[in-house]
Write a protein that holds these residues in place. Structure first.
Motif, PDB file in Angstrom:
ATOM      1  N   UNK A 201       0.765  -1.431  -0.099  1.00  0.00           N
ATOM      2  CA  UNK A 201      -0.018  -0.145  -0.024  1.00  0.00           C
ATOM      3  C   UNK A 201       0.896   1.404  -0.056  1.00  0.00           C
ATOM      4  N   UNK A 202       2.059   1.039   0.229  1.00  0.00           N
ATOM      5  CA  UNK A 202       2.965   2.205   0.487  1.00  0.00           C
ATOM      6  C   UNK A 202       4.415   1.744   0.227  1.00  0.00           C
ATOM      7  N   UNK A 203       5.110   2.406  -0.461  1.00  0.00           N
ATOM      8  CA  UNK A 203       6.668   1.930  -0.909  1.00  0.00           C
ATOM      9  C   UNK A 203       7.635   2.935  -0.719  1.00  0.00           C
ATOM     10  N   UNK A 204       8.697   2.493  -0.034  1.00  0.00           N
ATOM     11  CA  UNK A 204      10.084   3.477  -0.062  1.00  0.00           C
ATOM     12  C   UNK A 204      11.007   2.701  -0.926  1.00  0.00           C
ATOM     13  N   UNK A 205      11.492   3.546  -1.648  1.00  0.00           N
ATOM     14  CA  UNK A 205      12.595   3.040  -2.674  1.00  0.00           C
ATOM     15  C   UNK A 205      13.741   3.758  -2.615  1.00  0.00           C
ATOM     16  N   UNK A 206      14.914   3.000  -2.383  1.00  0.00           N
ATOM     17  CA  UNK A 206      16.221   3.582  -2.256  1.00  0.00           C
ATOM     18  C   UNK A 206      17.179   3.395  -3.425  1.00  0.00           C
ATOM     19  N   UNK A 231      10.597   8.118  -2.982  1.00  0.00           N
ATOM     20  CA  UNK A 231      11.890   7.532  -3.525  1.00  0.00           C
ATOM     21  C   UNK A 231      12.917   8.392  -3.258  1.00  0.00           C
ATOM     22  N   UNK A 232      14.208   7.732  -2.714  1.00  0.00           N
ATOM     23  CA  UNK A 232      15.166   8.283  -2.332  1.00  0.00           C
ATOM     24  C   UNK A 232      16.375   8.085  -3.071  1.00  0.00           C
ATOM     25  N   UNK A 233      17.077   9.350  -3.616  1.00  0.00           N
ATOM     26  CA  UNK A 233      17.816   9.165  -4.394  1.00  0.00           C
ATOM     27  C   UNK A 233      19.316   9.853  -3.950  1.00  0.00           C
TER      28      UNK A 233
END
Length: 278
Positions: A201-206, A231-233
């Motif tokens: 339901x929620x996604x954190x992407x490194x 999204x963390x870049x």
């Protein structure tokens, strides 16, 4: 509600930067180990394994960066890697055919011993053989067919072998044998493979190489999920610390410090999306 955490590829520098982000987020009250679904690709499969086990990533962060290994150990520098990966950037090739060609190059390369590569990766994992109880997906690509292969705790594959395959950068490290077939870096298909977080339901992407790669592929992957995402870049300081030396062990300390510093700026959006979906 399922929370998803996606850890992308990024070489040795990516492991360090992602570890710094995870440690910094935890210090800020955002514990990614609360995710019910974790996707790891290449460097992200190493970091993701620690998160999936709720292990203390400071132990990985304290690893002597020389111990993480480098392409120079196999006699390969950047040129063989770029040569092996070149088909991926040929717009005239079908993506599956491009991956087959990369796989052929990976299988033909003199890139060191498979068992030595697996042992090096195993030393970086919290539990080399067993899998965590939560859902943890490790991405690889079949080096002959070019097809995506995803391993988890139900696959009957030791964790160290699955992660070593996901980290088998073509031209730098040898493909890893699983079930009589050989598998290479999951980043050959996608640097993040974020679409595998379906159902979250929620996604954190490194995205450790987000400063080096186009954003459109990841945006397309996230669009298929229909989930809220952050999204963390690498920010400007982290990008400067990492540069293009993603396989250079000397970058480890600076990349780790950059991740720790950057975590403060991404904690608020990460906390908000995590809380909203919990």
């Amino acid at each position: 509600m399922v929370l998803g955490a996606v850890f992308g590829g990024g070489g040795i520098a990516g492991v360090a930067w992602e570890a710094g982000i995870v440690i910094g987020l935890r210090q800020a009250g955002v514990d990614l180990s609360s995710a019910g679904l974790i996707v790891g690709t290449s460097a992200g499969s190493i970091v993701g394994s620690h998160v999936a086990f709720a292990a203390d990533l400071s132990l990985l962060a304290a690893t002597r960066h020389e111990d993480t290994g480098t392409a120079s150990e196999t006699g390969a520098g950047l040129e063989p890697i770029l040569t092996a990966m070149a088909p991926l950037f040929d717009p005239a090739l079908d993506p599956l055919e491009a991956r087959r060609r990369v796989g052929a190059a990976a299988r033909a390369a003199a890139a060191g011993g498979e068992q030595a590569h697996i042992a090096r990766i195993a030393a970086l994992l919290p539990a080399p053989a067993g899998w965590p109880p939560r859902r943890f997906l490790v991405t690889t690509v079949d080096a002959e067919s070019g097809e995506l292969a995803v391993w988890d705790g139900h696959s009957g594959v030791p964790l160290d072998r699955a992660v070593a395959a996901s980290c088998a950068v073509p031209g730098a490290y040898p493909p890893v044998t699983i079930g009589g077939r050989r598998y290479m870096d999951g980043g050959v298909r996608s640097t993040t493979n974020a679409d595998l977080a379906a159902g979250a339901s929620a996604v954190i992407v490194l995205d450790a190489v987000g400063h080096l790669t186009p954003r459109e592929p990841l945006e397309r992957e996230l669009a298929t999920l229909g989930a809220d995402s952050v999204v963390v870049r690498p920010d400007a300081a982290a990008a400067a610390a990492i540069g293009t030396g993603v396989l250079d062990p000397a970058v480890w300390p600076a990349a780790l410090d950059a991740g720790l510093a950057q975590a403060a700026s991404c904690a608020a959006p990460a906390r908000a999306i995590w809380a909203a979906a919990s």
